[in-house]
Design a protein around this motif. Structure first.
Motif, PDB file in Angstrom:
ATOM      1  N   GLU A  24      61.527  74.905 -11.420  1.00 27.96           N
ATOM      2  CA  GLU A  24      61.177  75.956 -10.467  1.00 27.96           C
ATOM      3  C   GLU A  24      60.357  75.345  -9.334  1.00 27.96           C
ATOM      4  N   VAL A  25      60.483  75.913  -8.148  1.00 22.45           N
ATOM      5  CA  VAL A  25      59.567  75.534  -7.069  1.00 22.45           C
ATOM      6  C   VAL A  25      58.173  75.970  -7.498  1.00 22.45           C
ATOM      7  N   LEU A  26      57.240  75.028  -7.545  1.00 22.65           N
ATOM      8  CA  LEU A  26      55.936  75.326  -8.127  1.00 22.65           C
ATOM      9  C   LEU A  26      55.143  76.322  -7.283  1.00 22.65           C
ATOM     10  N   ASP A  27      54.413  77.187  -7.981  1.00 17.23           N
ATOM     11  CA  ASP A  27      53.557  78.167  -7.304  1.00 17.23           C
ATOM     12  C   ASP A  27      52.081  77.814  -7.425  1.00 17.23           C
ATOM     13  N   HIS A  28      51.793  76.595  -7.909  1.00 18.43           N
ATOM     14  CA  HIS A  28      50.399  76.151  -8.052  1.00 18.43           C
ATOM     15  C   HIS A  28      50.333  74.667  -7.692  1.00 18.43           C
ATOM     16  N   TRP A  29      49.089  74.158  -7.617  1.00 21.62           N
ATOM     17  CA  TRP A  29      48.873  72.778  -7.160  1.00 21.62           C
ATOM     18  C   TRP A  29      48.623  71.857  -8.347  1.00 21.62           C
ATOM     19  N   GLY A  30      48.637  70.568  -8.066  1.00 20.80           N
ATOM     20  CA  GLY A  30      48.317  69.588  -9.096  1.00 20.80           C
ATOM     21  C   GLY A  30      49.442  68.575  -9.262  1.00 20.80           C
ATOM     22  N   ILE A  31      49.277  67.673 -10.222  1.00 15.14           N
ATOM     23  CA  ILE A  31      50.268  66.634 -10.483  1.00 15.14           C
ATOM     24  C   ILE A  31      51.313  67.192 -11.442  1.00 15.14           C
ATOM     25  N   SER A  32      52.566  67.065 -11.068  1.00 13.05           N
ATOM     26  CA  SER A  32      53.670  67.595 -11.862  1.00 13.05           C
ATOM     27  C   SER A  32      54.414  66.458 -12.553  1.00 13.05           C
ATOM     28  N   PRO A  33      54.952  66.691 -13.766  1.00 14.48           N
ATOM     29  CA  PRO A  33      55.774  65.669 -14.411  1.00 14.48           C
ATOM     30  C   PRO A  33      57.188  65.573 -13.839  1.00 14.48           C
ATOM     31  N   ALA A  34      57.549  66.501 -12.949  1.00 22.06           N
ATOM     32  CA  ALA A  34      58.895  66.475 -12.364  1.00 22.06           C
ATOM     33  C   ALA A  34      59.106  65.167 -11.606  1.00 22.06           C
ATOM     34  N   ILE A  35      60.203  64.491 -11.905  1.00 25.90           N
ATOM     35  CA  ILE A  35      60.449  63.189 -11.299  1.00 25.90           C
ATOM     36  C   ILE A  35      61.941  63.000 -11.084  1.00 25.90           C
ATOM     37  N   LEU A  36      62.295  62.431  -9.935  1.00 32.30           N
ATOM     38  CA  LEU A  36      63.683  62.094  -9.668  1.00 32.30           C
ATOM     39  C   LEU A  36      64.121  60.925 -10.549  1.00 32.30           C
ATOM     40  N   SER A  37      65.377  60.906 -10.863  1.00 28.40           N
ATOM     41  CA  SER A  37      65.954  59.748 -11.538  1.00 28.40           C
ATOM     42  C   SER A  37      66.047  58.586 -10.549  1.00 28.40           C
ATOM     43  N   PRO A  38      65.927  57.336 -11.015  1.00 29.58           N
ATOM     44  CA  PRO A  38      66.105  56.184 -10.127  1.00 29.58           C
ATOM     45  C   PRO A  38      67.556  55.708 -10.051  1.00 29.58           C
ATOM     46  N   GLY A  84      39.592  78.003 -13.541  1.00 29.19           N
ATOM     47  CA  GLY A  84      39.462  79.172 -14.397  1.00 29.19           C
ATOM     48  C   GLY A  84      40.753  79.422 -15.149  1.00 29.19           C
ATOM     49  N   ASP A  85      40.672  80.182 -16.193  1.00 26.86           N
ATOM     50  CA  ASP A  85      41.820  80.482 -17.035  1.00 26.86           C
ATOM     51  C   ASP A  85      41.805  81.978 -17.333  1.00 26.86           C
ATOM     52  N   PRO A  86      42.855  82.728 -16.990  1.00 30.09           N
ATOM     53  CA  PRO A  86      44.097  82.218 -16.397  1.00 30.09           C
ATOM     54  C   PRO A  86      43.999  82.060 -14.880  1.00 30.09           C
ATOM     55  N   ARG A  87      44.991  81.360 -14.306  1.00 28.91           N
ATOM     56  CA  ARG A  87      45.073  81.280 -12.853  1.00 28.91           C
ATOM     57  C   ARG A  87      45.357  82.663 -12.274  1.00 28.91           C
ATOM     58  N   THR A  88      44.978  82.848 -11.003  1.00 28.61           N
ATOM     59  CA  THR A  88      45.329  84.078 -10.307  1.00 28.61           C
ATOM     60  C   THR A  88      46.260  83.748  -9.156  1.00 28.61           C
ATOM     61  N   TYR A  89      47.140  84.709  -8.818  1.00 31.75           N
ATOM     62  CA  TYR A  89      48.181  84.498  -7.817  1.00 31.75           C
ATOM     63  C   TYR A  89      48.184  85.653  -6.821  1.00 31.75           C
ATOM     64  N   ASP A  90      48.812  85.402  -5.668  1.00 35.77           N
ATOM     65  CA  ASP A  90      48.877  86.451  -4.647  1.00 35.77           C
ATOM     66  C   ASP A  90      50.122  87.323  -4.767  1.00 35.77           C
ATOM     67  N   ASP A  91      51.141  86.852  -5.516  1.00 29.42           N
ATOM     68  CA  ASP A  91      52.385  87.602  -5.714  1.00 29.42           C
ATOM     69  C   ASP A  91      53.098  87.912  -4.405  1.00 29.42           C
ATOM     70  N   LEU A  92      52.957  87.013  -3.426  1.00 27.87           N
ATOM     71  CA  LEU A  92      53.651  87.150  -2.140  1.00 27.87           C
ATOM     72  C   LEU A  92      54.621  85.986  -1.972  1.00 27.87           C
ATOM     73  N   PRO A  93      55.891  86.244  -1.703  1.00 29.69           N
ATOM     74  CA  PRO A  93      56.829  85.134  -1.449  1.00 29.69           C
ATOM     75  C   PRO A  93      56.371  84.305  -0.248  1.00 29.69           C
ATOM     76  N   VAL A 143      49.312  80.360  -5.989  1.00 31.74           N
ATOM     77  CA  VAL A 143      48.049  80.444  -6.713  1.00 31.74           C
ATOM     78  C   VAL A 143      46.898  80.668  -5.737  1.00 31.74           C
ATOM     79  N   THR A 144      45.957  81.483  -6.137  1.00 26.37           N
ATOM     80  CA  THR A 144      44.779  81.711  -5.291  1.00 26.37           C
ATOM     81  C   THR A 144      43.506  81.160  -5.923  1.00 26.37           C
ATOM     82  N   SER A 145      43.531  80.890  -7.226  1.00 22.94           N
ATOM     83  CA  SER A 145      42.372  80.303  -7.888  1.00 22.94           C
ATOM     84  C   SER A 145      42.848  79.333  -8.955  1.00 22.94           C
ATOM     85  N   LEU A 146      42.576  78.045  -8.735  1.00 23.17           N
ATOM     86  CA  LEU A 146      42.972  77.011  -9.687  1.00 23.17           C
ATOM     87  C   LEU A 146      41.953  76.857 -10.807  1.00 23.17           C
TER      88      LEU A 146
END
Length: 532
Positions: free
Chosen positions: A250-264, A189-198, A184-187
């Motif tokens: 997916e490996v995230l392409d943007h920043w912020g808090i994710s709901p992804a969580i490991l099992s305990p 605003g809507d929509p986000r913009t991306y660089d499209d570079l791996p 992501v290059t701009s968090l």
């Protein structure tokens, strides 16, 4: 000098220093001085231009340094003390002495220095998950830390946006989790913009071994961080069965808090135990391992009947209590391997930590005070003024940053162990550390710009406990050393033309917006904290 020694007194005589000067004394100490000041020759025995003595009563990082007509006399409490004496000797020489091409000799006025650090933990944090930095850049950062007597390099090796260390047991972590298709290059605003570079990369276990050895020779301890149980998108992209739901991420392409969580559940604990074994095996002696515990969204645990049943089987009454149990279980595993766990402050707020777990209060020093009063050692890491991913002014010339404004003066004015705390609370502040989160630090030049010269102020505060008299003028003189070392720092009066913000960069969060968010996070955490 930066950091300024505790005692520095001029002497009437002077000393003539030249490349090839002989350093003599205990081999381990002499080698440390040679690493700090290249160009010295080692002579076994007790006669040389630089004579070393060992006095363990001084403390491992303490030293005494006397320059005069008879040469240089160094008394050090240990290898680290000898290394820091060498760094102080180096700073007494001209800026040109920091260049590989330096030759000839320099006349150095006589001086007596007696010195030791206020804090044992003098750290920099580098986020290599959001943007990866090649091994050569980490080696260079270690060199710059050593010049400034900083001694803890905290490597943030895992987050939603990437996994950055080889696992021979779990190879998909590097095959799948170490890269993302875009960033992501701009968090805002809507929509986000991306660089499209791996983007991607990782350190091999052999790389970690090399980094650790290089760091140890320069008095630096590497503190690896595997952030769990939240921020787990990259792990779950490779091994979804370790998650609370079993779904692939997916490996995230943007920043912020994710709901992804490991099992305990036990398979996750076994997975992390293996990762710890690989890390410690590669790094060698690893006194600290950071396990994160921050920004954890527990909704998917609460929605899982299997996890709820497991929580009940442990006799725990809430999901925050289960998170505390999980982090304590990991800390127990680390203790078995000779390492102390380190966590961000949310883990302390949830309660139930091992008493020897170190707490990093990033949301403010009042959280740190509570941790200290509860008997936990604390490393001061508050957003203000120790998040160096923030801009240094509100000028439109400033490059893109996560927030504004943290200046060199702000860092220099910071008190890691405030006077209004009790003596016992202050005694639990073991150090101070600045954070270089890399959402908007994509390359080595930006890393230099964000870190320096603010890290010079950090070094002064970490070594002395507060900035010494005349810090600003000493810093101006110190920039000549950074120039000789090739550091692309931010000038004190603003960015150079080629460092200025490019057009169409997103605006930063204001400090008021950020503090409002932190207050809300703290309130939310308190409202879910299990009763004692």
């Amino acid at each position: 000098m930066i950091p300024e020694p505790r005692l520095l007194r001029p002497l009437s005589a002077s000393y003539e220093h030249a490349r090839g000067a002989i350093v003599s004394g205990p081999v381990e100490l002499a080698d440390a001085v040679r690493v700090a000041l290249p160009g010295l020759d080692l002579l076994p025995g007790d006669s040389g231009a630089v004579d070393l003595r060992h006095d363990p009563a001084l403390g491992a990082e303490a030293y005494k340094l006397v320059l005069g007509s008879r040469g240089v006399e160094i008394t050090a409490g240990g290898r680290a003390g000898a290394f820091y004496a060498g760094q102080s000797l180096h700073q007494l020489l001209p800026d040109a002495s920091y260049r590989f091409s330096a030759d000839g000799s320099w006349t150095v006025p006589g001086v007596r220095i007696e010195d030791s650090p206020r804090f044992a933990w003098r750290g920099l944090h580098l986020d290599v998950a959001r943007h990866f930095f090649a091994k050569r850049e980490v080696l260079r950062l270690i060199d710059l830390m050593a010049v400034h007597k900083l001694n803890r390099l905290h490597l943030h090796l895992a987050d939603d946006q990437g996994w950055r260390v080889e696992s021979r047991t779990y190879p998909l972590l590097t095959e799948v989790s170490s890269h993302r298709p875009r960033t992501v290059t701009s968090l805002r605003g809507d929509p986000r913009t991306y660089d499209d570079l791996p983007h991607g990369g990782f350190y091999s276990l052999d790389d970690l071994t090399e980094l650790a050895a290089y760091a140890r020779a320069r008095g630096v301890v590497i503190v690896p961080e595997i952030d769990v149980p939240g921020h787990a998108s990259a792990i779950l992209a490779a091994y979804p069965a370790l998650g609370a739901t079993g779904e692939r991420h997916e490996v995230l392409d943007h920043w912020g808090i994710s709901p992804a969580i490991l099992s305990p559940l036990p398979p996750t604990v076994e997975f992390l135990a293996t990762i710890f074994d690989e890390l410690v095996g590669a790094l060698g002696e690893t006194p600290y391992v950071h396990i994160g515990g921050d920004e954890v969204v527990l909704d998917r645990w609460a929605a899982s009947s299997e996890i709820t049943a497991y929580r009940d089987s442990l006799g725990l009454g809430s999901m925050p209590a289960l998170q505390s149990w999980f982090l304590r279980r990991l800390a127990d595993l680390l203790a078995e391997r000779g390492s102390r766990a380190v966590v961000w402050d949310e883990a302390f707020v949830s309660g139930g930590l091992r008493q020897d777990t170190l707490v990093m209060p990033w949301r403010g020093m009042e959280v740190g005070r509570r941790a200290a009063s509860a008997g936990h050692d604390v490393v001061a890491t508050p957003v203000f003024p120790l998040y160096f991913d923030y801009a240094e002014s509100t000028s439109e010339d400033e490059p893109r940053a996560l927030g504004d404004v943290i200046t060199v003066a702000d860092v220099a004015a910071f008190a890691p162990a405030p006077d209004h705390w009790t003596d016992d609370e202050r005694s639990h502040v073991v150090g101070v550390q600045a954070q270089l989160w890399s959402e908007y630090i994509p390359d080595a030049g930006t890393l230099d710009y964000r870190a320096w010269p603010r890290a010079c102020a950090l070094a002064e505060v970490a070594w002395r406990g507060s900035a010494g008299e005349g810090f600003t003028e000493r810093l101006k003189a110190h920039l000549g050393r950074l120039d000789a070392l090739g550091v692309r720092y931010r000038p004190l009066d603003g960015p150079r033309p080629w460092q200025r913000r490019r057009p169409h960069r997103p605006s930063s969060y204001t400090m008021a917006e950020l503090m409002e968010r932190l207050d809300q996070m703290t309130h939310d955490a308190e409202s879910t904290r299990p009763s004692v």
